[in-house]
Motif scaffolding. Sequence first.
Motif, PDB file in Angstrom:
ATOM      1  N   UNK A  57       9.619   0.249   6.581  1.00 26.92           N
ATOM      2  CA  UNK A  57      10.491   1.077   7.425  1.00 26.92           C
ATOM      3  C   UNK A  57      10.227   2.555   7.156  1.00 26.92           C
ATOM      4  N   UNK A  58      10.109   2.921   5.884  1.00 24.35           N
ATOM      5  CA  UNK A  58       9.885   4.324   5.563  1.00 24.35           C
ATOM      6  C   UNK A  58       8.520   4.798   6.065  1.00 24.35           C
ATOM      7  N   UNK A  59       7.533   3.944   6.006  1.00 24.37           N
ATOM      8  CA  UNK A  59       6.216   4.293   6.534  1.00 24.37           C
ATOM      9  C   UNK A  59       6.276   4.537   8.034  1.00 24.37           C
ATOM     10  N   UNK A  60       7.050   3.710   8.729  1.00 28.94           N
ATOM     11  CA  UNK A  60       7.125   3.805  10.193  1.00 28.94           C
ATOM     12  C   UNK A  60       7.979   4.983  10.649  1.00 28.94           C
TER      13      UNK A  60
ATOM     14  N   UNK B  65      22.184  -6.474   0.988  1.00 30.02           N
ATOM     15  CA  UNK B  65      22.979  -5.357   1.505  1.00 30.02           C
ATOM     16  C   UNK B  65      22.439  -4.005   1.032  1.00 30.02           C
ATOM     17  N   UNK B  66      21.921  -3.955  -0.193  1.00 33.08           N
ATOM     18  CA  UNK B  66      21.388  -2.686  -0.699  1.00 33.08           C
ATOM     19  C   UNK B  66      20.134  -2.273   0.063  1.00 33.08           C
ATOM     20  N   UNK B  67      19.303  -3.263   0.466  1.00 30.32           N
ATOM     21  CA  UNK B  67      18.106  -2.952   1.247  1.00 30.32           C
ATOM     22  C   UNK B  67      18.473  -2.364   2.608  1.00 30.32           C
ATOM     23  N   UNK B  68      19.515  -2.920   3.221  1.00 26.63           N
ATOM     24  CA  UNK B  68      19.938  -2.426   4.530  1.00 26.63           C
ATOM     25  C   UNK B  68      20.448  -0.992   4.418  1.00 26.63           C
ATOM     26  N   UNK B  69      21.263  -0.720   3.399  1.00 27.61           N
ATOM     27  CA  UNK B  69      21.769   0.640   3.215  1.00 27.61           C
ATOM     28  C   UNK B  69      20.622   1.597   2.917  1.00 27.61           C
ATOM     29  N   UNK B  70      19.623   1.123   2.174  1.00 24.18           N
ATOM     30  CA  UNK B  70      18.495   1.976   1.788  1.00 24.18           C
ATOM     31  C   UNK B  70      17.638   2.393   2.972  1.00 24.18           C
ATOM     32  N   UNK B  71      17.498   1.527   3.990  1.00 23.18           N
ATOM     33  CA  UNK B  71      16.643   1.863   5.137  1.00 23.18           C
ATOM     34  C   UNK B  71      17.358   2.736   6.160  1.00 23.18           C
ATOM     35  N   UNK B  72      18.684   2.934   6.004  1.00 18.13           N
ATOM     36  CA  UNK B  72      19.424   3.784   6.923  1.00 18.13           C
ATOM     37  C   UNK B  72      19.059   5.245   6.706  1.00 18.13           C
ATOM     38  N   UNK B  73      18.929   5.996   7.795  1.00 14.88           N
ATOM     39  CA  UNK B  73      18.725   7.421   7.700  1.00 14.88           C
ATOM     40  C   UNK B  73      20.052   8.159   7.611  1.00 14.88           C
TER      41      UNK B  73
ATOM     42  N   UNK C 195      14.067   6.997   7.526  1.00 14.27           N
ATOM     43  CA  UNK C 195      14.964   5.872   7.728  1.00 14.27           C
ATOM     44  C   UNK C 195      15.323   5.699   9.189  1.00 14.27           C
ATOM     45  N   UNK C 196      15.990   4.621   9.500  1.00 13.35           N
ATOM     46  CA  UNK C 196      16.335   4.307  10.894  1.00 13.35           C
ATOM     47  C   UNK C 196      17.734   4.798  11.227  1.00 13.35           C
TER      48      UNK C 196
ATOM     49  N   UNK D 267      15.879   5.304  16.427  1.00 13.39           N
ATOM     50  CA  UNK D 267      15.071   4.233  15.858  1.00 13.39           C
ATOM     51  C   UNK D 267      16.001   3.110  15.425  1.00 13.39           C
ATOM     52  N   UNK D 268      15.676   1.888  15.841  1.00  7.36           N
ATOM     53  CA  UNK D 268      16.527   0.721  15.600  1.00  7.36           C
ATOM     54  C   UNK D 268      15.765  -0.327  14.807  1.00  7.36           C
ATOM     55  N   UNK D 269      16.418  -0.901  13.800  1.00 13.76           N
ATOM     56  CA  UNK D 269      15.875  -2.040  13.068  1.00 13.76           C
ATOM     57  C   UNK D 269      16.722  -3.264  13.389  1.00 13.76           C
TER      58      UNK D 269
END
Length: 327
Positions: A186-189, A224-232, A194-195, A124-126
């Motif tokens: 992102x978490x819903x999808x 930057x914190x949002x990007x780290x948070x969406x990572x799996x 995470x991605x 999965x890619x964002x």
Amino acid sequence: MKGLYCRAVSDADPKFVIQETTLPDVLSSHQVRVQVKACGLSPLDFKVPTVRGLWLSSEGRNEGCILPLDSPCSGLCEVIDMDEHYLVQKPEKLSSACVAGALRDGLCAYTALHTHARMAAGHTLLVMDGASSFGLMCIQLACYHGVKVLTTSHSPQKHAFLEQLRPSVARVIPVYNDSSDLLSAVMEETGGLGVDVVVDSGVRLHDGEEEEGDPEEKKLLAHKHDIISVLGVGGHWVTSHQNLQLDPPDCRLLHLKSACVSFLNPEVWTASSSQQGRYLHILKDIVEKISAGVLRPQPEEAVPLYEATVAMETVQRHPKKKAVVQL
């Protein structure tokens, strides 16, 4: 003959000029002399010897390249001498101007997704700002390889454009009103997992503090914190932010997820001769996929040589803008 050159009075105020230049009478070993048909402009980084993207034609053959870091020539020149080992064949049906504007973005997309992120079917890619020329290349390349793609939109017009790509794009997340919806969307999808990969278009390092660049444009960038948070778990963040600063809490979160960060620098391919074979393979694959319609770059209206200085100044001030010069 005429070529575009930079007189760097200072990093903040470079001067671009078109001036006469000459080539040596005798070519060096393995060099060829080619006529430039079109040149894609990209911003200069004065901390690194800069290369320019261009498309060339010689002796009835159509060829393309990106100039290596140690090239003594300007990429935007009527005729240029360069090593034959940096040339790749351009399919006849593609216009030079079209591919000149797409070559750099294609190289960036390949470097981000294949070289850094090692993307594979089922990932999965964002893609941040998927309507940009680079973002669109990432989306198309990922979809071709069976990757589930999520992307963000930076305006209502861009959102409408990206919605047309569905169902190839699983979800378009608007961030022009409130970027706080990014994590929940992102978490819903992804079912809360995470991605696997995030490719950004720039990063906001701090809230409420001034950073370089357009303030309105900076507001649309993900923190930057949002990007780290969406990572799996085991995720990979590919960033184009040259001066990324990660605080201890950011590093701790990356450590807990066993995630990693890579810096996207497309110029690095020509910095080592050991990578030349892979680099040329990437360039060849890009033009073949554009010819086959797998990659469909956004068209750029080419400008004549006498407008090159104005076009280059615009690109230098606004790095996300693109320009192609037709000779």
